[in-house]
Scaffold this active site. Structure first.
Site, short mmCIF file in Angstrom:
data_model
loop_
_atom_site.label_atom_id
_atom_site.label_comp_id
_atom_site.label_asym_id
_atom_site.label_seq_id
_atom_site.Cartn_x
_atom_site.Cartn_y
_atom_site.Cartn_z
N ASP A 7 0.79 -1.27 0.11
CA ASP A 7 -0.02 -0.04 0.00
C ASP A 7 0.78 1.21 -0.17
O ASP A 7 1.74 1.44 0.99
CB ASP A 7 -0.89 0.02 1.22
CG ASP A 7 -1.83 1.23 1.27
OD1 ASP A 7 -2.51 1.38 0.39
OD2 ASP A 7 -1.74 2.04 2.40
N GLU A 67 -1.55 -1.08 -5.48
CA GLU A 67 -2.99 -0.58 -5.85
C GLU A 67 -2.56 0.50 -6.76
O GLU A 67 -1.71 1.36 -6.74
CB GLU A 67 -3.53 -0.21 -4.60
CG GLU A 67 -5.05 -0.04 -4.73
CD GLU A 67 -5.72 0.33 -3.48
OE1 GLU A 67 -6.42 -0.42 -2.98
OE2 GLU A 67 -5.50 1.69 -2.88
N HIS A 139 -3.04 0.45 6.64
CA HIS A 139 -2.29 0.41 5.51
C HIS A 139 -1.62 -1.05 5.43
O HIS A 139 -1.72 -1.57 4.21
CB HIS A 139 -0.99 1.22 5.86
CG HIS A 139 -1.21 2.78 5.76
ND1 HIS A 139 -1.74 3.56 4.74
CD2 HIS A 139 -1.35 3.57 6.81
CE1 HIS A 139 -1.71 4.60 5.08
NE2 HIS A 139 -1.78 4.89 6.59
#
Length: 156
Positions: A7, A67, A139
């Site tokens: 992340d 991501e 996270h």
């Protein structure tokens, strides 16, 4: 198949090592990286690089999963995240690892079953899917979620 989900964040990032054996998923480790708030960007990127590199060297994942960066209202934030993403892509290339990315919508769809799920729902499902005794931080949960998304995608 073992992957590292990451992340991306300029102050806080999450990571998680997830392994798939047949139909089963297991989490080898997860955590968050907190970067020095007042340090210059270059120093933050170096610290991030060194910490992710250490995790990759310790756990030997086969792929790196991140991501996708989405551009909301803050262009400055998107540019900063682009720098962190560049560090991950560079590191993966140096380690000979392919990089895959998924949109937040696809991650939520894969983990929760609903693309507009709230972050708390993602955290709870990640904990359940990986049988974690503790609830990961936001996270780390996002990193584990993107790793699960990829491993589920591969299964299809």
């Amino acid at each position: 198949m073992r992957v590292i989900g990451i992340d991306l964040g300029l102050l806080q990032s999450g990571y998680g090592i997830v392994e798939r054996n047949g139909r089963d998923f297991s989490c080898l480790c997860w955590g968050e990286i907190h970067l020095p708030k007042k340090a210059p960007v270059g120093q933050k990127l170096c610290v991030f690089y060194e910490q992710i590199e250490a995790i990759i060297k310790k756990y030997h994942p086969h792929e790196v999963i991140i991501e996708e960066i989405y551009l909301a209202n803050n262009v400055k934030t998107a540019l900063a995240l682009g720098q962190v993403r560049g560090v991950v892509v560079f590191l993966a290339e140096r380690c000979g690892l392919p990089v895959f990315s998924y949109s937040p919508l696809k991650v939520k769809q894969a983990v929760v079953g609903y693309g507009l799920a709230h972050k708390e729902q993602v955290k709870n499902m990640v904990q359940r899917l990986l049988n974690l005794k503790e609830t990961p931080g936001q996270h780390a949960a996002d990193a584990l979620g993107v790793a699960l998304c990829h491993l589920q995608h591969l299964r299809l």
